[in-house]
Design an enzyme around this catalytic site. Structure first.
Site, PDB file in Angstrom:
ATOM      1  N   CYS A 162      -3.059  57.628-122.604  1.00 14.23           N
ATOM      2  CA  CYS A 162      -2.033  57.767-123.530  1.00 14.23           C
ATOM      3  C   CYS A 162      -2.358  58.785-124.476  1.00 14.23           C
ATOM      4  O   CYS A 162      -3.523  58.475-125.440  1.00 14.23           O
ATOM      5  CB  CYS A 162      -1.567  56.382-124.407  1.00 14.23           C
ATOM      6  N   CYS A 183       5.174  62.499-126.885  1.00 16.87           N
ATOM      7  CA  CYS A 183       4.415  61.776-125.705  1.00 16.87           C
ATOM      8  C   CYS A 183       3.460  62.691-125.074  1.00 16.87           C
ATOM      9  O   CYS A 183       3.913  63.914-124.833  1.00 16.87           O
ATOM     10  CB  CYS A 183       5.696  61.341-124.731  1.00 16.87           C
TER      11      CYS A 183
END
Ligand code: PYC
Length: 317
Positions: free
Chosen positions: A243, A93
């Site tokens: 992201c 992530c």
């Protein structure tokens, strides 16, 4: 909670470009296994209710990504980390790596310079700059399939690329949606419909990897940005940040298309107007994205898991 005796869990919360991360610094479950991937499997098998307690309501939400620190195999790493959300575990992530480094600095455990972090997807190198910004060198990223067409119910034919940036993405650049913050409900419906179709047709990444992130790209709003995106996360919520893994997957596709060269700077704006700066480095034939962003601490707190609380392990929806 199976095998989990603690009732108090010390956490530090941050946000990276608006997307929250909660790092567990004390009170997490003991994990078996040798590698970080083994430890993630042990976490999933024996302590999944702990994940649920930390990220589900009432202590968390569908936007939150949790990070459980664990012992790295490689002692040169500052830590290992297992990321998770309200539905599952993430291989990697990007926004949370930035949040983790800034959290470690806040705790006095990291200083400006380079740090290695083990994740189930591989080792990430992250540089904490004097400015407080963080640049991480992601795992090798690539496009698996180009121009994969699907017929999405209510929307018609959609074409996208399947790419890896530490998670599996379906990336759509040509569509008739306006990528704007006042259209979050519509963009969520559209990307959820895409996700459903991919699942129905059993379209996956390499080796059956589940495509659980959908990225849409449109023109930027901010001066200096190259593109604005909307990313649907596995939880069904959208990424407030640009992201990190999605930007990595997109950069790998552009590099493979010849529209981005090694060293070119790409500024990816998120749906809420935060920006990551990315570039590609090619080493040993592998495309390794570097992503830069900033994170801010929002809280240091103790989660209390009280016996008798009917939602001690969260509301699992
Ligand atoms: O920044 O890679 C990322 C990410 C994945 C899911 C939410 N953020």
């Amino acid at each position: 909670m199976s095998g989990f005796e603690g009732k108090e869990v010390q956490v530090i919360d941050s946000h990276t470009g608006g997307e929250p991360t909660r790092i567990i610094i004390d009170g997490g479950p003991p994990l078996g296994g040798v590698t970080v991937a083994d430890r993630r499997d042990s976490f999933r098998k024996h302590h999944d209710s702990f994940r649920s307690a930390v990220v589900h309501e009432p202590r968390g939400s569908d936007v939150l990504v949790g990070g459980l620190l664990c012992k790295p195999v490689d002692q040169a790493c500052i830590t290992g980390v297992i990321f998770f959300n309200n539905v599952d575990y993430l291989n990697m992530c990007g926004h949370s790596i930035i949040g983790l480094v800034v959290s470690l600095q806040f705790l006095g455990l990291a200083h400006p310079g380079e740090h290695r972090i083990e994740t189930p997807a591989g080792t990430i190198t992250a540089r904490l700059h004097d400015s407080g910004e963080v640049t991480f060198r992601n795992v090798a990223s690539n496009r698996y399939k180009k121009n994969v067409a699907i017929d999405v119910e209510g929307y018609g034919r959609v074409t996208g690329d399947i790419a890896w940036g530490g998670n599996w993405f379906y990336l759509v650049s040509e569509h008739d949606q306006t990528v704007a913050a006042n259209r979050i409900d519509e963009l969520t419906d559209f990307t959820r419909a895409i996700r459903r179709k991919l699942d129905q047709q059993q379209i996956t990444g390499k080796d059956g990897g589940v495509i659980d992130h959908i990225g849409l790209f449109g023109p930027p709003t901010l001066e200096g940005a190259n593109s604005k995106n909307f990313v649907l996360c596995p939880s069904g919520a959208y990424d407030r940040s640009p992201c990190g893994t999605g930007t990595s997957a997109r950069l790998a596709c552009m590099y493979e298309d010849g529209t981005l060269k090694e060293g070119d700077i790409w500024r990816q704006e998120s749906i809420v107007g935060s920006v990551f700066e990315g570039m590609i480095e090619v080493s040993g034939g592998e495309i390794c994205p570097r992503i830069t962003g900033s994170a801010y601490i929002t809280a240091m707190s103790k989660l209390i898991l009280e016996d008798g609380d009917p939602f001690k392990t969260g509301i699992p929806i």
